[in-house]
Structure formats: structure tokens, C-alpha cells
Scaffold this motif. Structure first.
Motif, PDB file in Angstrom:
ATOM      1  N   ARG A  86      12.559   9.135  -5.289  1.00  0.00           N
ATOM      2  CA  ARG A  86      11.253   8.113  -5.866  1.00  0.00           C
ATOM      3  C   ARG A  86      11.590   7.004  -6.231  1.00  0.00           C
ATOM      4  O   ARG A  86      12.520   5.907  -6.246  1.00  0.00           O
ATOM      5  CB  ARG A  86      11.892   8.325  -7.589  1.00  0.00           C
ATOM      6  CG  ARG A  86      11.152   6.993  -8.551  1.00  0.00           C
ATOM      7  CD  ARG A  86      10.796   7.669 -10.027  1.00  0.00           C
ATOM      8  NE  ARG A  86      12.581   7.912 -10.677  1.00  0.00           N
ATOM      9  CZ  ARG A  86      12.797   7.460 -11.545  1.00  0.00           C
ATOM     10  NH1 ARG A  86      12.650   6.811 -12.342  1.00  0.00           N
ATOM     11  NH2 ARG A  86      13.913   7.643 -11.894  1.00  0.00           N
ATOM     12  N   ARG A 129      -2.354  17.543  -2.749  1.00  0.00           N
ATOM     13  CA  ARG A 129      -3.053  16.812  -3.243  1.00  0.00           C
ATOM     14  C   ARG A 129      -3.532  15.558  -2.235  1.00  0.00           C
ATOM     15  O   ARG A 129      -3.895  13.888  -2.166  1.00  0.00           O
ATOM     16  CB  ARG A 129      -1.832  15.484  -3.882  1.00  0.00           C
ATOM     17  CG  ARG A 129      -1.568  16.156  -5.574  1.00  0.00           C
ATOM     18  CD  ARG A 129      -0.290  15.633  -6.278  1.00  0.00           C
ATOM     19  NE  ARG A 129      -0.072  17.000  -6.957  1.00  0.00           N
ATOM     20  CZ  ARG A 129       0.346  17.601  -7.894  1.00  0.00           C
ATOM     21  NH1 ARG A 129       0.050  18.722  -6.099  1.00  0.00           N
ATOM     22  NH2 ARG A 129       0.098  17.963  -9.176  1.00  0.00           N
ATOM     23  N   TRP A 172       4.283   1.699  -1.126  1.00  0.00           N
ATOM     24  CA  TRP A 172       4.787   1.541  -2.470  1.00  0.00           C
ATOM     25  C   TRP A 172       3.792   2.170  -3.328  1.00  0.00           C
ATOM     26  O   TRP A 172       3.898   3.009  -4.365  1.00  0.00           O
ATOM     27  CB  TRP A 172       5.333   0.443  -3.270  1.00  0.00           C
ATOM     28  CG  TRP A 172       5.932   0.269  -4.265  1.00  0.00           C
ATOM     29  CD1 TRP A 172       6.897   1.047  -4.975  1.00  0.00           C
ATOM     30  CD2 TRP A 172       4.932  -0.063  -5.668  1.00  0.00           C
ATOM     31  NE1 TRP A 172       7.163   0.573  -5.949  1.00  0.00           N
ATOM     32  CE2 TRP A 172       5.994  -0.392  -6.214  1.00  0.00           C
ATOM     33  CE3 TRP A 172       4.471  -0.529  -5.584  1.00  0.00           C
ATOM     34  CZ2 TRP A 172       6.052   0.100  -7.948  1.00  0.00           C
ATOM     35  CZ3 TRP A 172       3.689  -0.826  -7.045  1.00  0.00           C
ATOM     36  CH2 TRP A 172       4.693  -0.809  -7.400  1.00  0.00           C
ATOM     37  N   ARG A 173       2.282   1.504  -3.346  1.00  0.00           N
ATOM     38  CA  ARG A 173       1.651   1.937  -4.795  1.00  0.00           C
ATOM     39  C   ARG A 173       1.164   3.541  -4.408  1.00  0.00           C
ATOM     40  O   ARG A 173       1.029   4.115  -5.317  1.00  0.00           O
ATOM     41  CB  ARG A 173      -0.070   1.278  -3.959  1.00  0.00           C
ATOM     42  CG  ARG A 173       0.191   0.139  -4.571  1.00  0.00           C
ATOM     43  CD  ARG A 173      -1.601  -0.055  -4.608  1.00  0.00           C
ATOM     44  NE  ARG A 173      -0.927  -2.297  -4.834  1.00  0.00           N
ATOM     45  CZ  ARG A 173      -0.875  -3.250  -4.741  1.00  0.00           C
ATOM     46  NH1 ARG A 173      -1.861  -3.449  -2.873  1.00  0.00           N
ATOM     47  NH2 ARG A 173      -1.322  -4.136  -4.401  1.00  0.00           N
ATOM     48  N   ILE A 174       1.388   4.235  -2.839  1.00  0.00           N
ATOM     49  CA  ILE A 174       1.119   5.820  -2.745  1.00  0.00           C
ATOM     50  C   ILE A 174       1.518   6.409  -3.559  1.00  0.00           C
ATOM     51  O   ILE A 174       1.844   7.194  -4.401  1.00  0.00           O
ATOM     52  CB  ILE A 174       0.518   5.586  -1.293  1.00  0.00           C
ATOM     53  CG1 ILE A 174      -0.928   5.570  -1.075  1.00  0.00           C
ATOM     54  CG2 ILE A 174       0.358   7.102  -0.610  1.00  0.00           C
ATOM     55  CD1 ILE A 174      -0.947   5.515   0.446  1.00  0.00           C
ATOM     56  N   VAL A 229      -2.277  14.719   0.313  1.00  0.00           N
ATOM     57  CA  VAL A 229      -0.936  13.731   1.436  1.00  0.00           C
ATOM     58  C   VAL A 229       0.228  14.620   2.223  1.00  0.00           C
ATOM     59  O   VAL A 229       0.470  14.669   2.125  1.00  0.00           O
ATOM     60  CB  VAL A 229      -0.137  13.128   0.136  1.00  0.00           C
ATOM     61  CG1 VAL A 229       0.895  12.230   0.775  1.00  0.00           C
ATOM     62  CG2 VAL A 229      -0.865  12.364  -0.523  1.00  0.00           C
ATOM     63  N   GLN A 274       1.053  -1.065  -0.121  1.00  0.00           N
ATOM     64  CA  GLN A 274       0.264  -0.120  -0.127  1.00  0.00           C
ATOM     65  C   GLN A 274       0.732   1.658  -0.018  1.00  0.00           C
ATOM     66  O   GLN A 274       0.725   2.074  -0.371  1.00  0.00           O
ATOM     67  CB  GLN A 274      -1.059   0.454   0.766  1.00  0.00           C
ATOM     68  CG  GLN A 274      -1.774   1.614   1.208  1.00  0.00           C
ATOM     69  CD  GLN A 274      -2.756   1.651   2.270  1.00  0.00           C
ATOM     70  OE1 GLN A 274      -2.378   0.613   3.724  1.00  0.00           O
ATOM     71  NE2 GLN A 274      -3.406   2.113   2.946  1.00  0.00           N
ATOM     72  N   ALA A 313       4.294   5.655  -5.640  1.00  0.00           N
ATOM     73  CA  ALA A 313       4.633   5.109  -7.040  1.00  0.00           C
ATOM     74  C   ALA A 313       3.937   6.350  -7.577  1.00  0.00           C
ATOM     75  O   ALA A 313       4.145   6.703  -9.138  1.00  0.00           O
ATOM     76  CB  ALA A 313       4.518   4.283  -7.324  1.00  0.00           C
ATOM     77  N   GLN A 314       2.493   7.063  -7.446  1.00  0.00           N
ATOM     78  CA  GLN A 314       1.442   7.970  -7.935  1.00  0.00           C
ATOM     79  C   GLN A 314       2.525   9.232  -8.275  1.00  0.00           C
ATOM     80  O   GLN A 314       2.200   9.708  -8.463  1.00  0.00           O
ATOM     81  CB  GLN A 314       0.765   7.665  -6.909  1.00  0.00           C
ATOM     82  CG  GLN A 314      -0.356   6.352  -7.143  1.00  0.00           C
ATOM     83  CD  GLN A 314      -1.692   6.705  -6.033  1.00  0.00           C
ATOM     84  OE1 GLN A 314      -2.578   7.942  -6.257  1.00  0.00           O
ATOM     85  NE2 GLN A 314      -1.487   6.079  -5.329  1.00  0.00           N
ATOM     86  N   TYR A 315       3.327  10.145  -7.291  1.00  0.00           N
ATOM     87  CA  TYR A 315       3.684  10.917  -7.083  1.00  0.00           C
ATOM     88  C   TYR A 315       5.268  11.113  -7.826  1.00  0.00           C
ATOM     89  O   TYR A 315       5.918  10.312  -7.145  1.00  0.00           O
ATOM     90  CB  TYR A 315       3.419  11.533  -5.596  1.00  0.00           C
ATOM     91  CG  TYR A 315       2.383  10.893  -5.240  1.00  0.00           C
ATOM     92  CD1 TYR A 315       1.605  12.209  -5.353  1.00  0.00           C
ATOM     93  CD2 TYR A 315       1.856  11.046  -3.751  1.00  0.00           C
ATOM     94  CE1 TYR A 315       0.216  12.203  -5.091  1.00  0.00           C
ATOM     95  CE2 TYR A 315       1.126  10.618  -3.766  1.00  0.00           C
ATOM     96  CZ  TYR A 315      -0.407  11.209  -4.243  1.00  0.00           C
ATOM     97  OH  TYR A 315      -1.508  11.016  -4.094  1.00  0.00           O
ATOM     98  N   ASP A 316       5.083  11.792  -8.473  1.00  0.00           N
ATOM     99  CA  ASP A 316       6.698  12.493  -9.153  1.00  0.00           C
ATOM    100  C   ASP A 316       6.380  13.931  -8.665  1.00  0.00           C
ATOM    101  O   ASP A 316       6.141  14.564  -9.267  1.00  0.00           O
ATOM    102  CB  ASP A 316       5.996  12.164 -10.479  1.00  0.00           C
ATOM    103  CG  ASP A 316       7.704  11.837 -11.335  1.00  0.00           C
ATOM    104  OD1 ASP A 316       9.674  11.979 -10.907  1.00  0.00           O
ATOM    105  OD2 ASP A 316       7.370  12.186 -12.811  1.00  0.00           O
TER     106      ASP A 316
END
Length: 172
Positions: free
Chosen positions: A84, A143, A71-73, A145, A69, A75-78
Motif C-alpha cells: 500500500r 482491472r 502514485w494516483r494509479i 493493470v 501519475q 492509490a486506486q488499488y487495494d
């Protein structure tokens, strides 16, 4: 010479599929961080090796669903000042105990390490670090977060001194 050690006390580096351990970068309550070299010849990565454990079992323990979970969160943000995360992988050996987050390696170390090694930062260095840190926090907050652990140990620097916000304690 740097020696291998891990938080499990067995003296061996983690066995990460497709990567060779180079050296231990540090550690904390949630596990250890290692510099690893992918066997495919790409750039070195930092591997945050997380200690296994059931949900709610205490500080430093993670279960598979919590890790994937996070990691999924992540991975959404750049953002150019956000570390990264590339992948989450199970650790091999010893029954596959634990997980590793593979992320960019910040060769400049952390602000905590710099202050410990040479003392307080200059005013110019503080501005150079805090301005981009404010930008990335604004990006995340916009966003919905929350980072959860903005501290000198989690503000990392590239080899060229570019600040990156590292590991997360909480994400909403």
C-alpha cells in the motif's frame, strides 16, 4: 553498524518532511529505499526515494508528473497482497531534489534477500508465496493493470511471512 549512504554520494540520508530516517533498506536503478519513522508516532514506513530528472532522460530518472501519475494509479488499488502506497512527497534539502513514495514497510524483506541469505525456498514456501501472488496479479489484471516487474526483489514479506507485491515498473 549500518551507515547512512545514498545514491547521490553525499553520505546523508534523505530529508523527508515529517519523517526521521532509520536505515537504508536497499537501492536500485530508480533510487533508494529507506526505513523511516513518521514523527507523529505512527508505524514505520518504507520511503522509495526516486532520482529526479526530465521525462525520457534515461533509467532511474523521474519527473514530477510521472511520479504523481504512478502514485494516483497505485492509490486506486487495494488488495491484501499488494503493498500500500500512502503518499508521494517532495524531498527537502538540496533544493528539493527528488521525490519519495511512502508505503507500507515489509519487515520480512524480499524473496531475493531470503534466497541470497539461505538458498532456495522449500516447496511449501514457494506455494505460500505464489498462491497469494497469483491472487493479486489476477486482481490487477482483472482491472486492466499490468505490474511490469514481478521479480524476487519485488515480492516482499511482512514480519509474519505474508507475501506482498511491491514496486511497479509499469501500470496501464
Amino acid at each position: 553498524m549500518e551507515t547512512f549512504s545514498d545514491d547521490h554520494g553525499n553520505g546523508r540520508p534523505p530529508d523527508i518532511p515529517g519523517c526521521d530516517p532509520v536505515r537504508r533498506l536497499g537501492g536500485g536503478a530508480s533510487g533508494t529505499v529507506w526505513l523511516v519513522q513518521p514523527r507523529d508516532g505512527t508505524v514505520p514506513l518504507a520511503a522509495k526515494c526516486l532520482l529526479p530528472g526530465p521525462a525520457g532522460s534515461g533509467a532511474g530518472c523521474h519527473n514530477e508528473s510521472e511520479i504523481t501519475q504512478e502514485w494516483r494509479i497505485l492509490a486506486q488499488y487495494d488488495h491484501e497482497h499488494l503493498i500500500r502506497v500512502h503518499d508521494v512527497v517532495p524531498l527537502d534539502g538540496d533544493g528539493g531534489s527528488g521525490w519519495a513514495l511512502l508505503m507500507d514497510y515489509a519487515a520480512g524483506g524480499s524473496v531475493r534477500d531470503i534466497v541470497a541469505a539461505r538458498g532456495p525456498l522449500t516447496p511449501g514456501e514457494v506455494v505460500t508465496i505464489l498462491t497469494p501472488l497469483g491472487e493479486v496479479l489476477s486482481y490487477l489484471h482483472g482491472r486492466g493493470v499490468v505490474h511490469g516487474d514481478v521479480s524476487p526483489g519485488n515480492v516482499l514479506l511482512t514480519a509474519h511471512g505474508k507475501p506482498l507485491l511491491g514496486t511497479w515498473a509499469a501500470a496501464a
